[in-house]
Design a protein around this motif. Structure first.
Motif, PDB file in Angstrom:
ATOM      1  N   HIS A  74      -8.546  -2.578   0.743  1.00 10.64           N
ATOM      2  CA  HIS A  74      -8.395  -1.117   0.672  1.00 10.64           C
ATOM      3  C   HIS A  74      -7.585  -0.687  -0.540  1.00 10.64           C
ATOM      4  CE1 HIS A  74      -4.926  -2.611   2.903  1.00 10.64           C
ATOM      5  NE2 HIS A  74      -4.272  -1.543   2.512  1.00 10.64           N
ATOM      6  N   ILE A  75      -6.708  -1.570  -1.023  1.00 10.81           N
ATOM      7  CA  ILE A  75      -5.929  -1.234  -2.219  1.00 10.81           C
ATOM      8  C   ILE A  75      -6.845  -1.128  -3.427  1.00 10.81           C
ATOM      9  CG2 ILE A  75      -4.210  -2.162  -3.833  1.00 10.81           C
ATOM     10  CD1 ILE A  75      -2.684  -3.242  -1.428  1.00 10.81           C
ATOM     11  N   VAL A  76      -7.729  -2.114  -3.585  1.00  3.73           N
ATOM     12  CA  VAL A  76      -8.671  -2.112  -4.701  1.00  3.73           C
ATOM     13  C   VAL A  76      -9.622  -0.929  -4.583  1.00  3.73           C
ATOM     14  CG1 VAL A  76     -10.478  -3.426  -5.852  1.00  3.73           C
ATOM     15  CG2 VAL A  76      -8.490  -4.601  -4.943  1.00  3.73           C
ATOM     16  N   VAL A  77     -10.063  -0.646  -3.355  1.00  3.75           N
ATOM     17  CA  VAL A  77     -10.969   0.484  -3.127  1.00  3.75           C
ATOM     18  C   VAL A  77     -10.312   1.792  -3.572  1.00  3.75           C
ATOM     19  CG1 VAL A  77     -12.075   1.868  -1.328  1.00  3.75           C
ATOM     20  CG2 VAL A  77     -12.249  -0.619  -1.264  1.00  3.75           C
ATOM     21  N   ALA A  78      -9.013   1.952  -3.304  1.00  4.24           N
ATOM     22  CA  ALA A  78      -8.300   3.175  -3.708  1.00  4.24           C
ATOM     23  C   ALA A  78      -8.327   3.337  -5.223  1.00  4.24           C
ATOM     24  CB  ALA A  78      -6.852   3.120  -3.210  1.00  4.24           C
ATOM     25  N   PHE A  79      -8.094   2.249  -5.956  1.00  2.41           N
ATOM     26  CA  PHE A  79      -8.104   2.328  -7.420  1.00  2.41           C
ATOM     27  C   PHE A  79      -9.514   2.587  -7.959  1.00  2.41           C
ATOM     28  CE2 PHE A  79      -4.118  -0.352  -7.168  1.00  2.41           C
ATOM     29  CZ  PHE A  79      -3.284   0.678  -7.570  1.00  2.41           C
ATOM     30  N   GLU A  80     -10.506   1.958  -7.326  1.00  2.36           N
ATOM     31  CA  GLU A  80     -11.887   2.174  -7.779  1.00  2.36           C
ATOM     32  C   GLU A  80     -12.316   3.622  -7.551  1.00  2.36           C
ATOM     33  OE1 GLU A  80     -14.184  -0.776  -5.762  1.00  2.36           O
ATOM     34  OE2 GLU A  80     -13.645  -2.368  -7.175  1.00  2.36           O
ATOM     35  N   ALA A  98       0.825  -1.218   0.000  1.00  2.00           N
ATOM     36  CA  ALA A  98       0.000   0.000   0.000  1.00  2.00           C
ATOM     37  C   ALA A  98       0.854   1.261   0.000  1.00  2.00           C
ATOM     38  CB  ALA A  98      -0.912  -0.014   1.231  1.00  2.00           C
ATOM     39  N   ARG A  99       2.115   1.159   0.414  1.00  2.00           N
ATOM     40  CA  ARG A  99       3.008   2.317   0.444  1.00  2.00           C
ATOM     41  C   ARG A  99       3.194   2.916  -0.956  1.00  2.00           C
ATOM     42  NH1 ARG A  99       8.260   0.399   2.683  1.00  2.00           N
ATOM     43  NH2 ARG A  99       7.452   0.898   4.735  1.00  2.00           N
ATOM     44  N   ASN A 100       3.151   2.066  -1.978  1.00  2.00           N
ATOM     45  CA  ASN A 100       3.364   2.534  -3.350  1.00  2.00           C
ATOM     46  C   ASN A 100       2.138   3.185  -3.971  1.00  2.00           C
ATOM     47  OD1 ASN A 100       4.920  -0.635  -3.621  1.00  2.00           O
ATOM     48  ND2 ASN A 100       6.038   1.272  -3.365  1.00  2.00           N
ATOM     49  N   ILE A 101       0.948   3.005  -3.346  1.00  2.00           N
ATOM     50  CA  ILE A 101      -0.308   3.356  -4.005  1.00  2.00           C
ATOM     51  C   ILE A 101      -0.480   4.863  -4.268  1.00  2.00           C
ATOM     52  CG2 ILE A 101      -2.832   3.218  -3.878  1.00  2.00           C
ATOM     53  CD1 ILE A 101      -1.403   0.563  -4.350  1.00  2.00           C
ATOM     54  N   PRO A 102      -0.309   5.763  -3.255  1.00  2.00           N
ATOM     55  CA  PRO A 102      -0.596   7.186  -3.523  1.00  2.00           C
ATOM     56  C   PRO A 102       0.213   7.756  -4.687  1.00  2.00           C
ATOM     57  CG  PRO A 102      -0.338   6.804  -1.160  1.00  2.00           C
ATOM     58  CD  PRO A 102       0.080   5.549  -1.841  1.00  2.00           C
ATOM     59  N   SER A 103       1.517   7.482  -4.730  1.00  2.00           N
ATOM     60  CA  SER A 103       2.347   8.021  -5.813  1.00  2.00           C
ATOM     61  C   SER A 103       1.952   7.431  -7.154  1.00  2.00           C
ATOM     62  CB  SER A 103       3.830   7.747  -5.544  1.00  2.00           C
ATOM     63  OG  SER A 103       4.268   8.511  -4.443  1.00  2.00           O
TER      64      SER A 103
END
Length: 784
Positions: free
Chosen positions: A523-529, A460-465
């Motif tokens: 939560h990772i999938v939710v962030a992308f959705e 999840a650390r990579n997700i925002p960037s």
């Protein structure tokens, strides 16, 4: 009158030491330590030897148990008496069964009944056929065994045990085999895992029945009481224990450590439940399994339990269970034509029931022949659950030594053949054949065509960037201008929670178990959705479950199938609070290098220093300064093409900095070449791509073009330092020209090239993220 038999006295726990003339092997603790160390060494060495054959670790552990038992090393009575004396076996069995309790608790944790409710008709019918046909054939073979070598067995219990032993599919072993064969998230993998999950539940119910029938009953009504009390235990646990687990789960917040009190209370409850079911007369493991099923699967609570318990159980205690089984297995009891004939009969019956039953139903559902055969062999794999059934049968005197040895060898054989047969029949390598598609780079003649991007991340650390990079890559406001495939790279470990990975795995952006089901708590999938809905960019999330040695195959194969123009990989270091870069997993560096070597499209490595902060920046709030450092060559062309696309975003300012060699450093010859060619007939490729940027500067105030003349690598560093306050540097991995050659001696990370290494070194202090790009340039260019 029976002769006097002197029973050995109980073993003391610890010795006084060799200096006081105590033999450590005469005491329980040092002997148990020696046994555990011997088990771990033998099983791990066998796992290493069998790894090239792509066999699951359970094979090594079963074989290791047999080798340490009376079938091989145990033929030496001195060894058996010294290392595994009869009076030590109680301690060994107790440790092994404690490990078994917690393994069954983990198995229950990973079995989600919601997924079973969504099992399709095809998987359900395959599961029913995979249970009923081998169960019936198992009872048939039980008649043959009972007429020859098992005359004294309790008829009802023996028939049920044989039926269960032949109808089981090892859910954890199957998950590992599918992951090793890269089939975990394919249609056949989905079908096999769904059917195996149903099979698993049915097997436990049948096993409970078999255990109830196998006691030394003084009355025929006792099995009924045992069964009814077992049902009562399940009902009471569901009514009283389940709400407590739900309360604990609700109090555990995502991202925060789970309270030690909750962990200890749960583990104590597991042992208490095991005690209750053992008192009832079923088996202690059923209580542990039921509690595992009742723990809520959503939220961090279940994950924390797995993390706390799993390594100790699967790494230390479970191998003891296999050795405990091996000590009861004596292959020497299988002697004579009759015994070997019965072994062949049992193996053929087991394979026939599973494979033919599964194949027939799969063909009725119009599945291709190769897939149907592969599915039959996959469903035929056995493992730990099989050994649990056999050990209970042995302990309850339902299976004698000879029958037990035959059944263990059957389990070993059926599991061993699964991988080679599936590889021979299904040949998954055929699915990764090269696909012919046009746009394998970002640089292309039609800049308005859709850009397909495969972005990989480890956590999840990579997700925002990554999401902020997607936002910057949108280009114009066309809905189809960008298509993103976000791939979660998960390492296939030796841990049994590979099963939990299956439940998280997603295929083509859709949940693994059911295409119509929402993403739930991921939560990772939710962030992308959320990003997809806000930006109208097509984002499909998926999961790759691979060992690090062949993770690049998943990445490159997915990029090929999804027709990606570029793969974005995270750098193996992340930024600490003090701004320095810290290695997360050095092994990921090897994955990046291998992808750079084998990818059939462009590749970018993102050195993340918090592009846009720790949250998604909406389109209206984007305000980035992006700098392209241009030295020359194909990779720099690709970086420039990506930067040009980003400049179409209204919130992005692009600066292209071209580095030129100072005239005094190259002599008059280069000056003459630069001034010649007035007609432009021999304009270099660099000049051609830069000409478009120069034309755009006059029309677009968001694009700026600068030239910097440098005479040494130190001057290059000084020039770059002037742009260190930007948000993102875009650079080519292997630029051309004399300046690039001068910087080559500063390469620390070959996967980043000279400029990328410079931008990540402590010599150049910057808070900007860096995207290092390598252009795909085979004979068929992207812009043809």
């Amino acid at each position: 009158m029976a002769p006097n038999v002197t029973c050995p006295g109980p073993m003391k726990a610890t010795s006084n030491g060799a200096f006081q003339h105590d033999n450590p092997l005469d005491f329980a603790l040092p002997l148990a330590i020696l046994q555990i160390c011997l088990v771990l060494v033998v099983t791990r060495c066998l796992a290493f030897v069998l790894k090239p054959l792509r066999q699951p670790r359970v094979i090594a552990e079963i074989v290791g148990g047999i080798l340490l038992g009376p079938s091989a090393l145990g033929r030496n009575k001195s060894y058996l008496k010294a290392v595994f004396p009869p009076r030590s076996l109680t301690v060994l069995d107790t440790l092994a069964n404690i490990g078994l309790l917690f393994f069954l608790f983990l198995a229950g944790l990973e079995l989600n009944f919601k997924t079973l409710q969504r099992t399709g008709k095809t998987a359900l019918s395959i599961a029913i056929a995979g249970i009923s046909v081998p169960f019936a054939l198992g009872i048939g073979s039980a008649f043959a065994l009972r007429a020859t070598i098992a005359e004294d067995a309790n008829a009802a219990a023996f028939f049920v045990f044989m039926g269960v032993a032949l109808s089981i599919t090892a859910f954890p072993v199957l998950a590992r085999i599918l992951a090793e064969l890269k089939l975990l998230t394919t249609d056949i993998g989905k079908m096999a895992m769904s059917a195996a999950a149903v099979n698993d539940v049915a097997a436990w119910i049948l096993l409970a029945l078999a255990v109830a029938l196998s006691g030394h009953n003084v009355s025929h009504i006792v099995p009924l009481w045992v069964f009814l009390c077992g049902c009562g235990f399940v009902i009471c646990a569901s009514l009283f224990v389940s709400p407590i687990f739900k309360w604990m789960s609700r109090r555990c917040q995502e991202g925060e450590p789970v309270s030690e009190t909750y962990i200890c209370a749960t583990l104590a409850a597991v042992l208490a439940a095991a005690f209750v079911t053992d008192t009832i007369g079923i088996h202690a493991m059923f209580g542990a399994f039921v509690l595992g099923v009742l723990v809520p699967k959503e939220g961090p609570f279940a994950g924390a339990l797995v993390e706390k318990v799993e390594d100790l159980v699967s790494g230390l205690f479970l191998p003891l269970y296999f050795v405990s089984s091996g000590l009861k297995t004596n292959v020497a009891t299988i002697r004579g034509v009759q015994s070997w004939g019965l072994l062949v009969l049992v193996i053929c019956t087991a394979c026939l029931g599973k494979i033919v039953g599964t194949f027939t139903v799969a063909k009725l559902w119009k599945m291709p022949t190769a897939e149907a055969v592969a599915l039959g062999f996959l469903m035929n794999s056995k493992g730990l659950v099989e050994l649990i059934v056999l050990n209970i049968g042995k302990d309850r005197k339902v299976l004698n030594d000879q029958t037990f040895a035959i059944m263990v060898l059957m389990a070993l054989f059926t599991t061993f053949i699964t991988t080679p047969v599936v590889l021979a029949v299904y040949k998954p390598a055929k699915r990764t054949k090269k696909i012919d598609y046009k746009h394998r780079t970002i640089e292309r003649k039609n800049a308005n065509s859709q850009l397909r991007l495969l972005a990989c991340f480890h956590s999840a650390r990579n997700i925002p960037s990554m999401i902020n990079l997607f936002e910057a890559s949108r280009g114009t406001d066309k809905h189809e201008s960008l298509c993103v495939y976000a791939m979660h790279l998960m390492e296939l470990s030796e841990r049994s929670s590979a099963i939990q990975m299956v439940q998280k795995a997603r295929r083509n952006g859709l949940p693994f178990w059911n295409k119509g089901h929402s993403s739930g708590g991921n939560h990772i999938v939710v962030a992308f959705e959320a990003f997809q809905q806000l930006s109208k960019v097509s984002v499909r999330s998926m999961t790759s479950i691979s060992s690090l040695s062949d993770m690049h195959e998943d990445i490159c194969g997915t990029a090929e199938r999804k027709r990606a123009a570029i793969i974005i990989l995270p750098f193996h270091k992340h930024q600490r609070l003090d701004g320095s870069l810290e290695t997360t997993r050095a092994e990921f560096r090897g994955v990046n290098s291998t992808v750079l070597e084998h990818a059939s499209c462009s590749v970018g490595i993102l050195v993340d220093r918090g592009l846009g902060g720790n949250a998604h920046v909406s389109a209206s709030n984007v305000s980035y300064q992006i700098v392209v450092l241009f030295l020359g060559g194909h990779d720099d062309h690709e970086a420039l093409a990506y930067g040009t696309r980003m400049a179409e975003h209204p919130g992005i300012k692009l600066t292209v900095v071209r580095f030129l060699v100072e005239p005094k450093t190259v002599g008059e010859r280069v000056q003459i070449e630069g001034e010649s060619n007035p007609g432009g007939n021999a304009v270099s490729a660099d000049e051609e791509v830069l000409a478009d940027i120069k034309d755009r500067v006059s029309e677009d105030d968001s694009v700026n073009y600068e030239e910097r003349a440098v005479g040494s690598s130190n001057e290059v560093i000084a020039a770059i330092r002037a742009y260190s306050r930007c948000n993102l540097f875009l650079v080519g991995r292997m630029p051309d020209g004399e300046i690039a050659l001068a910087l080559n001696e500063r390469i620390e990370y070959p996967e980043l090239g000279p400029v990328g290494s410079l931008l990540t070194s402590p010599d150049l202090s910057t808070t900007a993220s860096v995207l290092v790009v390598q252009q795909y340039n085979e004979k068929a260019p992207a812009d043809e």
